[in-house]
Scaffold this active site. Structure first.
Site, mmCIF file in Angstrom:
data_model
loop_
_atom_site.group_PDB
_atom_site.id
_atom_site.type_symbol
_atom_site.label_atom_id
_atom_site.label_comp_id
_atom_site.label_asym_id
_atom_site.label_seq_id
_atom_site.Cartn_x
_atom_site.Cartn_y
_atom_site.Cartn_z
ATOM 1 N N TYR A 1 -24.362 -6.623 30.373
ATOM 2 C CA TYR A 1 -23.036 -6.421 29.789
ATOM 3 C C TYR A 1 -22.135 -5.462 30.560
ATOM 4 C CZ TYR A 1 -25.509 -2.354 27.762
ATOM 5 O OH TYR A 1 -26.249 -1.213 27.576
ATOM 6 N N HIS B 1 -28.993 1.803 27.186
ATOM 7 C CA HIS B 1 -28.956 2.352 25.828
ATOM 8 C C HIS B 1 -30.282 3.037 25.483
ATOM 9 C CE1 HIS B 1 -27.812 2.669 21.620
ATOM 10 N NE2 HIS B 1 -28.961 2.103 21.286
ATOM 11 N N ARG C 1 -22.350 6.616 29.377
ATOM 12 C CA ARG C 1 -23.812 6.555 29.384
ATOM 13 C C ARG C 1 -24.251 5.896 30.683
ATOM 14 N NH1 ARG C 1 -26.296 2.031 27.823
ATOM 15 N NH2 ARG C 1 -24.726 1.428 26.295
#
Length: 354
Positions: free
Chosen positions: A259, A250, A246
């Protein structure tokens, strides 16, 4: 075995899937270019406040387009919230694809007409729906296959376990396509499971399992077509783990810099599925610059039409909230619907008098 926190390394940029017929390869390329343009426009809509939220699928176009094009129109799709490009490839109107994220309806398209279930936000629940529909089709003697999309994080949910187990016991014709994009929002795969691969989990259920390069459109198309044929001919379900990534956050509400590193994202961006397929087709002589220009122009025209359509938000009848929920609405909902109708009529009458 040592479990590392780092996500799976990007696959090689070289094509690994078998060659496809020229018309299939061109259809894949067109769908991926169109999907990329659509995804970019939808992301822009969120920044303009015209969508409440949007989960980008940039970087996962090979999984979403190739899987759809490997199925028959009579097969069923069970998407998550991230499968907008798959829905577009299925032939669903772009505005209807974005209806959920606009907040107009829970589903903007006719699921039965498109053989596509509503986009599912709860994790893994669509897997149960896919297994149930596929088993019902099997019992009726139909050769329908159900394809359930699922993320790597959702494989930790009990619904995934129950669906694959049920499908394997019943020999239900289901393909579970795990798009392993390395993160369940912010949690890397290594912190979710100690399994060597997610495809390995299939063996515990007595289902077929296969791990594929999810950034190679030809490899995805071939694997899904093979799994669908196995399911259609009584071979039972298959768990496909497609390694992908990805590229965007998100959703637009997520800060992915907390992260993962920019270097990691850049490494995977170098394995871009659209660029890989384009390079392969140019090398094979299936694609030329004029065709690229034409496909790009068509994609731009689609996004231009989408922008024009989004210029005027639709007006909804509030009575719609009571429709398509119960075949026989319970008394309390009938009472609420009557109250709403009375208030609406009163408001309309007051407006006419004014």
């Amino acid at each position: 075995m040592t479990v590392l926190d780092a996500p799976t390394a990007p696959p090689t940029a070289a094509p690994t899937g078998p060659p496809l017929p020229a018309d299939t390869a061109l259809a894949l390329y067109r769908a991926m270019v169109t999907g990329r343009a659509f995804d970019r426009q939808a992301t822009a809509f969120t920044r303009q406040g015209r969508l409440a939220v949007y989960p980008s699928s940039r970087g996962q176009e090979a999984c979403q387009t190739a899987s759809v094009l490997a199925l028959r129109p009579t097969d069923w799709l069970f998407p998550t919230y991230r499968e907008s490009v798959a829905l577009l490839t299925r032939g669903i109107d772009p505005v209807e694809v974005l209806t959920l994220f606009r907040g107009d309806r829970h589903c903007g398209y006719d699921p039965h007409a498109h053989r596509t279930a509503p986009q599912c936000t709860p994790l893994a629940t669509q897997c149960l729906h896919a297994a149930g529909l596929a088993d019902a089709a099997r019992m009726r003697g139909h050769d329908t296959v159900a394809l359930a999309y699922i993320g790597d994080g959702a494989t930790s949910e009990g619904d995934f376990h129950e669906a694959v187990n049920y499908a394997a016991v019943r020999r239900a014709p289901v393909v579970f396509l795990i798009q392993n994009n390395q993160y369940a929002i912010s949690v890397p795969l290594a912190k979710q499971t100690a399994a060597r691969t997610l495809a390995d989990k299939a063996a515990g259920y007595g289902a077929a399992g296969e791990r594929i390069d999810g950034n190679d459109a030809a490899a995805v198309h071939t694997a899904v077509a093979r799994a669908a044929h196995r399911a259609r001919t009584g071979g039972g379900p298959t768990v496909l783990e497609a390694l992908t990534y990805r590229i965007e956050a998100h959703t637009n509400a997520d800060d992915d810099t907390r992260y993962r590193s920019a270097e990691e994202v850049a490494a995977w961006a170098g394995k871009d599925p659209v660029a890989r397929l384009e390079h392969r087709l140019l090398t094979d002589g299936v694609l030329d610059e004029d065709t690229i220009t034409g496909i790009t122009r068509d994609a731009q025209e689609l996004t231009a039409r989408l922008r024009r359509t989004f210029a005027s938000p639709p007006r909804r009848d509030p009575a719609e909230m009571f429709q398509h929920v119960y075949h026989q609405p319970p008394p309390h909902l009938r009472a609420q619907a009557a109250l709403l109708a009375a208030e609406t009529a009163t408001t309309a009458a007051a407006g006419e008098d004014a």
